[in-house]
Scaffold this motif. Sequence first.
Motif: not given
Length: 188
Positions: A23-29, A35-38
Amino acid sequence: MTPVRPMRADAVRNRRKILDAAGLQIATHGPEIGMDEIADAAGVAVGTLYRHFPTKTDLLAAVIAVHVNEVADDAEASLERAQASGRAVDEVVGFLERVAESSAQNHAVKAAAQGLGIEGHGDHTDETRAGEALRTLLELGKADGDVRPDITLDDIYLLMATAPTAQSAIVRRRWLDLILPGITTTRN
């Protein structure tokens, strides 16, 4: 038929960490986040992420499901407070404000889901819970004379769909100020 085994405690924790990080990563980036970054943000191996969510579509659907569950919990809590205090109109207004703010924070996740063609998360239990609580909350507000008698649950859903979630908090507050006279008899 093989009985379904409950998830181990560490698997439950990992799933929660993945959902929070996604949720945070998609909202930010944005939806292009990998998927690796998540997995890195969640502090789990990418294989762990894929065990829980084989595709990004599966992951986004789960993130949306968490959001819908939170909205349903909020609607039920609003109803309980209104039943205890007798001020349903305040709870309707507060619910709309909280949903607009929450949706603004999850706007990027929902945009990513729409881009991947995700219509929903499949289980409509939480939508039903939210709808039942809101319908009862509206009826309480109507009985008190504080909510216009012609307002329906569909009207509330329409208003929530038009919330300016991509705008600033000031714009969202102005949106709320503008819609309140259309649904209440007591607010200007």
